[in-house]
Design an enzyme around this catalytic site. Structure first.
Site, mmCIF file in Angstrom:
data_model
loop_
_atom_site.group_PDB
_atom_site.id
_atom_site.type_symbol
_atom_site.label_atom_id
_atom_site.label_comp_id
_atom_site.label_asym_id
_atom_site.label_seq_id
_atom_site.Cartn_x
_atom_site.Cartn_y
_atom_site.Cartn_z
ATOM 1 N N PHE A 121 40.976 2.696 120.408
ATOM 2 C CA PHE A 121 40.755 1.248 120.459
ATOM 3 C C PHE A 121 41.989 0.555 119.894
ATOM 4 O O PHE A 121 42.413 0.829 118.776
ATOM 5 C CB PHE A 121 39.515 0.829 119.653
ATOM 6 C CG PHE A 121 39.224 -0.636 119.808
ATOM 7 C CD1 PHE A 121 38.544 -1.101 120.924
ATOM 8 C CD2 PHE A 121 39.666 -1.564 118.875
ATOM 9 C CE1 PHE A 121 38.295 -2.458 121.100
ATOM 10 C CE2 PHE A 121 39.437 -2.921 119.041
ATOM 11 C CZ PHE A 121 38.740 -3.362 120.159
ATOM 12 N N ASP A 141 48.520 3.178 115.120
ATOM 13 C CA ASP A 141 47.686 1.997 114.923
ATOM 14 C C ASP A 141 46.872 2.230 113.651
ATOM 15 O O ASP A 141 45.911 2.991 113.637
ATOM 16 C CB ASP A 141 46.783 1.814 116.155
ATOM 17 C CG ASP A 141 45.863 0.613 116.028
ATOM 18 O OD1 ASP A 141 45.666 0.126 114.895
ATOM 19 O OD2 ASP A 141 45.335 0.173 117.067
ATOM 20 N N LYS A 195 43.340 -6.168 109.944
ATOM 21 C CA LYS A 195 42.051 -6.085 109.237
ATOM 22 C C LYS A 195 42.148 -6.334 107.715
ATOM 23 O O LYS A 195 42.131 -7.465 107.303
ATOM 24 C CB LYS A 195 41.347 -4.776 109.578
ATOM 25 C CG LYS A 195 40.892 -4.770 111.045
ATOM 26 C CD LYS A 195 39.771 -3.826 111.347
ATOM 27 C CE LYS A 195 39.114 -4.167 112.671
ATOM 28 N NZ LYS A 195 39.571 -3.360 113.819
HETATM 29 C C1 LIG Z 1 40.014 -3.770 115.163
HETATM 30 C C2 LIG Z 1 41.109 -2.969 115.707
HETATM 31 C C3 LIG Z 1 42.107 -3.538 116.517
HETATM 32 C C4 LIG Z 1 42.053 -4.971 116.962
HETATM 33 O O1 LIG Z 1 42.174 -5.871 115.897
HETATM 34 P P1 LIG Z 1 41.821 -7.411 116.118
HETATM 35 O O2 LIG Z 1 42.224 -8.032 114.817
HETATM 36 O O3 LIG Z 1 40.353 -7.488 116.394
HETATM 37 O O4 LIG Z 1 42.628 -7.871 117.260
HETATM 38 C C5 LIG Z 1 43.147 -2.734 116.927
HETATM 39 N N1 LIG Z 1 43.216 -1.438 116.589
HETATM 40 C C6 LIG Z 1 42.270 -0.856 115.813
HETATM 41 C C7 LIG Z 1 42.418 0.600 115.452
HETATM 42 C C8 LIG Z 1 41.182 -1.588 115.377
HETATM 43 O O5 LIG Z 1 40.229 -0.999 114.638
#
Ligand SMILES: *Cc1c(COP(=O)(O)O)cnc(C)c1O
Length: 394
Positions: A137, A222, A251
């Site tokens: 994700f 990420d 986050k």
């Molecule tokens: C939540 C998340 C995103 C997206 O972040 P947003 O602030 O909602 O755009 C991207 N990568 C990972 C691994 C995430 O958990």
């Protein structure tokens, strides 16, 4: 009209909220939130790994108030101290050399994708393809949702962006098989979050590092969900003896305020030139003041050791739960998934009735993202509620 009905009328229904079961939260303090009836909940969702230091942490609140009174926004036409200090500290505590600030995880990954494409152009001619993992994700913008290796998120938005290939997570050969002359980067989460809480193996990430070195690709991690202390290290990659060329944060970085960051090693720190990427709000002084305070707390003596200890403690507690429904427990530090055989949504709502907020992904994996400031007593309380819920479940 009551607020939940007003929400139904005026908010586009992308979150599938249920008026009967979706809480309306009024306030939070530490590990707890309270709803409109003033019922208290132990919050093991933490705003989806945002409120890692609990709700309304007094130091963060104070930093925000102070900065808001001094200077709230300037645009990136000007320098501001909180932004420069934050970049300095992220660099000092990581493998990165330079940082780009934005406002969310998707934007941080979007920046990394643009950087990788430009790197591919400069170093390899026409290389623009990025290999990502199934079950990953990376966000909801068109580029990051394309990078997300889950077809359910693509449905309805085709055609997806060109230049993405998918391989199997924790399977090095599968990634190697996708590399060709057009590849510029590999993008993975060290611990897959939304896909079901799957930690990478060390061999896998180390193998990706070798592949990227061999073919001159950028290795991008990420760390939007697994970063910022969640796993017991500031950045999850520190568990693996591997340094990425680029990693992304969001986050928990802002302690509850929206911020994203792309952190880049020297190797690729000069790829983007003036005018090539920007964000109006990126690195705003108020969010950076909050983020600097988050770092103060995470870097304080013993804090991360305690997170690691609590992660082991809670994983042990979960392992002691007795239910034929429990299939497996996975995780790293305080990022934990409990896969069950049964309706996860039902467990979530039974927990909520008992005063515990948890999240369920993919219908069958309970995802625990407890506050890093929780105590053993909080984990005992959560485990007690879970046992009660599992006992009632059958
Ligand atoms: C939540 C998340 C995103 C997206 O972040 P947003 O602030 O909602 O755009 C991207 N990568 C990972 C691994 C995430 O958990």
């Amino acid at each position: 009209m009551d607020l939940k009905s007003l929400d139904r009328l005026h908010i586009i229904n992308t979150y599938n909220r249920q008026p009967e079961t979706t809480l309306l939260l009024k306030r939070g303090q530490g590990v707890y939130v309270w709803d409109e009836q003033d019922k208290r909940y132990l919050d093991f969702v933490c705003g989806l790994a945002v409120n890692n230091l609990g709700h309304c942490h007094p130091q963060i609140v104070s930093a925000i108030c102070q900065q808001a009174q001094q200077l709230m926004h300037t645009s990136n036409l000007y320098y501001t101290e909180p932004q420069i200090r934050l970049a300095e500290r992220l660099v000092k505590n990581s493998c990165a050399e330079k940082v780009f600030f934005c406002n969310s995880g998707a934007e941080a990954n979007e920046a990394a994708i643009k950087l990788a494409r430009k790197y591919g152009k400069q170093k390899k001619g026409e290389a623009f393809e990025i290999i990502t993992a199934h079950r990953s994700f990376h966000g909801r913008t068109l580029a990051t949702v394309t990078a997300t290796g889950q077809p359910k998120y693509h449905k309805g938005f085709e055609p997806m962006l060109p230049g993405f290939r998918y391989a199997e997570f924790n399977n090095l050969q599968s990634f190697a098989d996708q590399i060709n002359d057009k590849t510029c980067a590999i993008l993975v989460e060290p611990v897959q979050g939304e896909g079901g809480v799957y930690p990478a193996t060390a061999e896998f990430l180390q193998g990706l590092r070798h592949l990227c070195d061999e073919y001159d690709l950028l290795l991008i991690f990420d760390e939007v969900q697994c970063g910022m202390g969640r796993t017991g290290k500031i950045f999850a990659y520190e568990h693996y003896g591997v340094e990425p060329d680029v990693f992304t944060l969001a986050k928990a970085l802002g302690g509850g305020l929206p911020i994203g960051a792309m952190c880049v090693k020297a190797k690729a720190a000069e790829i983007l030139a003036p005018g090539e990427h920007a964000s109006t709000f990126g690195g705003n002084p108020v969010v950076c003041a909050a983020a600097n305070t988050v770092l103060d707390i995470l870097l304080a003596d013993g804090f991360l050791e305690q997170v690691k200890y609590l992660g082991d403690y809670f994983q042990q507690k979960l392992a002691q739960l007795s239910s034929p429904r429990i299939v497996s427990i996975r995780g790293l530090g305080l990022m934990i998934g409990l896969e069950i055989n049964g309706d996860g949504a039902k467990v979530v709502s039974l927990c909520q009735e008992q005063g515990l907020l948890v999240n369920c992904i993919g219908g069958k994996t309970l995802r625990f993202l407890p506050p890093l400031i929780a105590t053993e007593a909080d984990f005992d309380a959560a485990a007690e509620i879970l046992q009660k819920v599992f006992t009632a479940f059958d």
